[in-house]
Structure formats: structure tokens, C-alpha cells
Design an enzyme around this catalytic site. Structure first.
Site, short mmCIF file in Angstrom:
data_model
loop_
_atom_site.label_atom_id
_atom_site.label_comp_id
_atom_site.label_asym_id
_atom_site.label_seq_id
_atom_site.Cartn_x
_atom_site.Cartn_y
_atom_site.Cartn_z
N TRP A 75 0.85 -1.20 0.00
CA TRP A 75 0.00 0.00 0.00
C TRP A 75 0.88 1.26 0.00
O TRP A 75 0.61 2.24 -0.70
CB TRP A 75 -0.89 -0.03 1.25
CG TRP A 75 -2.09 0.84 1.19
CD1 TRP A 75 -2.14 2.15 0.73
CD2 TRP A 75 -3.43 0.51 1.58
NE1 TRP A 75 -3.42 2.63 0.84
CE2 TRP A 75 -4.22 1.64 1.35
CE3 TRP A 75 -4.02 -0.63 2.12
CZ2 TRP A 75 -5.59 1.67 1.64
CZ3 TRP A 75 -5.37 -0.61 2.40
CH2 TRP A 75 -6.15 0.54 2.16
N ARG A 77 3.57 1.88 -1.29
CA ARG A 77 4.22 2.22 -2.57
C ARG A 77 3.45 3.34 -3.27
O ARG A 77 3.96 3.94 -4.20
CB ARG A 77 4.29 0.99 -3.49
CG ARG A 77 5.10 -0.17 -2.98
CD ARG A 77 6.50 0.22 -2.60
NE ARG A 77 7.16 1.04 -3.61
CZ ARG A 77 7.73 0.57 -4.73
NH1 ARG A 77 7.80 -0.71 -4.94
NH2 ARG A 77 8.29 1.37 -5.61
N HIS A 78 2.22 3.56 -2.84
CA HIS A 78 1.39 4.63 -3.44
C HIS A 78 1.78 5.93 -2.75
O HIS A 78 1.31 6.25 -1.67
CB HIS A 78 -0.09 4.27 -3.31
CG HIS A 78 -0.41 3.01 -4.06
ND1 HIS A 78 -0.92 3.02 -5.34
CD2 HIS A 78 -0.22 1.70 -3.74
CE1 HIS A 78 -1.04 1.78 -5.77
NE2 HIS A 78 -0.63 0.96 -4.81
N ARG A 89 8.04 1.25 18.16
CA ARG A 89 9.03 1.79 19.11
C ARG A 89 8.29 2.36 20.32
O ARG A 89 8.77 2.34 21.43
CB ARG A 89 9.85 2.88 18.44
CG ARG A 89 10.64 2.39 17.25
CD ARG A 89 11.42 3.52 16.63
NE ARG A 89 12.54 3.90 17.47
CZ ARG A 89 13.20 5.05 17.36
NH1 ARG A 89 12.84 5.93 16.44
NH2 ARG A 89 14.21 5.32 18.15
N ARG A 158 11.21 -5.83 18.48
CA ARG A 158 10.32 -6.02 17.31
C ARG A 158 11.04 -6.48 16.03
O ARG A 158 10.40 -6.71 15.03
CB ARG A 158 9.56 -4.72 17.03
CG ARG A 158 10.39 -3.46 16.79
CD ARG A 158 10.66 -3.15 15.35
NE ARG A 158 11.42 -1.91 15.23
CZ ARG A 158 10.90 -0.77 14.82
NH1 ARG A 158 9.65 -0.68 14.50
NH2 ARG A 158 11.68 0.30 14.73
N ASN A 174 -6.50 12.35 -1.93
CA ASN A 174 -7.63 12.96 -2.64
C ASN A 174 -8.26 11.93 -3.57
O ASN A 174 -7.71 10.83 -3.79
CB ASN A 174 -7.21 14.27 -3.32
CG ASN A 174 -6.18 14.07 -4.40
OD1 ASN A 174 -6.33 13.21 -5.26
ND2 ASN A 174 -5.11 14.85 -4.35
N ARG A 185 -4.97 -1.70 -7.77
CA ARG A 185 -5.11 -2.75 -6.75
C ARG A 185 -6.43 -3.52 -6.81
O ARG A 185 -6.58 -4.49 -6.07
CB ARG A 185 -4.92 -2.15 -5.36
CG ARG A 185 -3.56 -1.51 -5.13
CD ARG A 185 -2.40 -2.48 -5.30
NE ARG A 185 -1.10 -1.86 -5.05
CZ ARG A 185 0.06 -2.49 -5.08
NH1 ARG A 185 0.11 -3.77 -5.37
NH2 ARG A 185 1.19 -1.86 -4.85
#
Ligand SMILES: Cc1cc2nc3c(=O)[nH]c(=O)nc-3n(C[C@H](O)[C@H](O)[C@H](O)COP(=O)(O)OP(=O)(O)OC[C@H]3O[C@@H](n4cnc5c(N)ncnc54)[C@H](O)[C@@H]3O)c2cc1C
Length: 237
Positions: A75, A77-78, A89, A158, A174, A185
Site C-alpha cells: 500500500w 508504494r502509493h 518503538r 520487534r 484525494n 489494486r
């Protein structure tokens, strides 16, 4: 809230702008406003068809997503969206992990390097599901032990997190960003797990901006692009 996969969801947080907003923005060029859908349905279609997309940028949508980390990696990457994600953390990660259904545990496709092919037999699929679940539990148990008993910092504890673990984020974009995301997708070549999130977003976009969603289905999702040679072959150029 739209529940997804085994522990995921997409939740509408907020939105701004209607399709009248799109028309009013487009009409800034002539100083006229929205004139009613009898006339302006054609203008909306003209804008979409001809790629005049800046008026669609006047509408915004924010959603909250709980999904496995590998879905978030796809996701994010958009790049035109704004994101805020849970920090491992600052906070302990949730003890939630994705285990695909046995139907989803498919073989590697022999024709598409990125995709799944036919189903595995039920016994093998269940063996895989049980094995990854056992590993997820073991890793999570050690994660909490390391913090509780050894005093290891959350940011270090983690680092062995599997990408099947769930995380949460808010995503704002937007309407133009969202349509671009959906165009990439929703199709079958996107991985199933992000596709179901895209389908949830699509149902929200459709409800908020139904005319635009219909144009998106007509001129983007259901449209076919031909190369110059392909167009020549069927006498179109
Ligand atoms: C089925 C599928 C498989 C994929 N597989 C892989 C993979 O194996 N590996 C991988 O790394 N990625 C993969 N991706 C991610 C893909 O390469 C894109 O990063 C992602 O789809 C976002 O698309 P985008 O860049 O158009 O969107 P956005 O990042 O939202 O950008 C929107 C638009 O803004 C413009 N833009 C944004 N940033 C720039 C820039 N830096 N320079 C110029 N123009 C820009 C472009 O016009 C772009 O289309 C895959 C995506 C899909 C849908």
C-alpha cells in the site's frame, strides 16, 4: 467499519467534498458554479474522459486500516497518500497475525511469476496453516518475554516481526489518488490480500462519489487499451 481477512478492517475516518465540489472547481475557469446534474453530469464525464483530473483532487478521503504488514508494504508504494502508522518503538505490536484460509493456500502459478496458481490439497494447506500459526505464536511469545524479562527495548524486540503480523495506519488522499490506487489494486493481477482492502475502499468511494465511481468503472476499470499495432490490426488507426 468493514471487516476483512481474519483480523483486518477498513474504517472511514473522514471525507471532504462532493461531486458538486468537483464541478464548482472545474467552473472556476469560467466563474460559474454548479448548474444542476441535468447539465453537469456531462461536464463530469467530459472531465474524467479527457483526463482533466485536478477538480477531482478537491475531494479527500481518510481511512483507518488494520492489515498484515505485507499489505501495508504494498500500500505504501502509493506515494501520493499521507500516512500515519502505529509505531512499534512507542507501543507493543498487537498479538494478531494473518493465517490464510485453506482455500487461499495455493501453489505457485506456473504461468505468472507473481501469482498463485491452483489449490494445494487440503491436508497440505492445513499443515502450512498450522506451521505458520505455531511460528507466529512462538515469535510473539519471545517478543513479549524479551521485553518483560530481559528488559529489551521495544524497538529492538520487534526486529524479528513476521510480515504476517497486523499493524494499523491511517491513509489520506484525494479522490484522484484513490482512483489511481483502485485502478492498480482492484484488478486480478494485484495480490488477493490487498485486493480485498481495495474492494472495501471502492465501496466507500462509490457511496461518497457515485457518479465519479461509475465513470471510473466505465473509462478506467472496464476500459481496454490497445497499442498502436493492435489498433492497426483491427483497422482503428
Ligand atoms: C500488480 C502490482 C505488482 C507490483 N509489483 C511490484 C514489485 O514487484 N516491486 C516493486 O517494487 N513494486 C511493485 N509494485 C508497485 C508499483 O511499482 C508502484 O510503485 C505502485 O503500484 C504505485 O504506483 P504509482 O507509482 O503509479 O503510484 P503513486 O506512487 O501513487 O504515484 C502516482 C503518480 O504520481 C507520479 N509519480 C509519483 N512519484 C513519482 C516520481 N518519483 N517520479 C515521477 N512520477 C512520480 C506518477 O505519475 C504516478 O503514477 C507493484 C504494483 C502492482 C499494482
Amino acid at each position: 467499519m468493514i471487516p476483512l481477512l481474519d483480523h483486518g478492517y477498513v474504517k472511514l475516518i473522514g471525507h471532504y467534498g462532493t461531486e458538486e465540489t468537483v464541478i464548482e472547481s472545474a467552473r472556476m475557469s469560467t466563474g460559474k458554479g454548479f448548474e444542476g446534474w441535468d447539465k453537469d453530469a456531462r461536464l463530469l464525464e467530459f472531465l474524467y474522459r479527457n483526463g482533466h483530473m485536478s477538480p477531482f483532487e478537491m475531494c479527500d478521503l481518510t481511512v483507518e486500516v488494520q492489515s498484515p504488514i505485507f499489505v501495508v508494504r504494498e500500500w505504501q508504494r502509493h506515494r501520493t497518500f499521507s500516512y500515519n502508522e502505529l509505531s512499534a518503538r512507542y507501543a507493543r505490536m498487537p498479538d494478531l497475525h494473518y493465517v490464510p484460509t485453506k482455500e487461499r493456500v495455493a501453489k505457485q502459478s506456473s504461468t505468472n511469476k507473481q501469482s498463485s496458481g491452483g489449490a494445494l490439497c487440503e491436508t497440505e494447506a492445513n499443515e502450512f496453516r498450522a506451521a505458520i500459526q505455531e511460528q507466529q505464536e512462538r515469535i510473539y511469545e519471545y517478543y513479549t518475554d524479551a521485553m518483560n524479562h530481559l528488559g529489551v527495548a521495544r524497538e529492538i524486540a520487534r526486529i524479528n516481526t513476521p510480515v504476517s503480523r497486523y499493524t494499523r495506519m491511517r491513509v489520506k488522499g484525494n479522490l484522484r489518488n484513490w482512483l489511481q490506487f483502485l485502478a492498480l489494486r482492484l484488478p486480478e493481477n494485484a495480490q488477493y490480500e490487498i485486493r480485498v482492502y481495495a474492494e472495501a475502499v471502492a465501496s466507500i468511494v462509490k457511496e461518497l462519489w457515485p457518479r465519479t465511481y461509475e465513470l471510473f468503472e466505465e473509462w478506467t476499470l472496464g476500459a481496454v487499451t490497445l497499442s498502436r499495432s493492435e489498433a492497426r490490426k483491427i483497422g482503428l488507426s
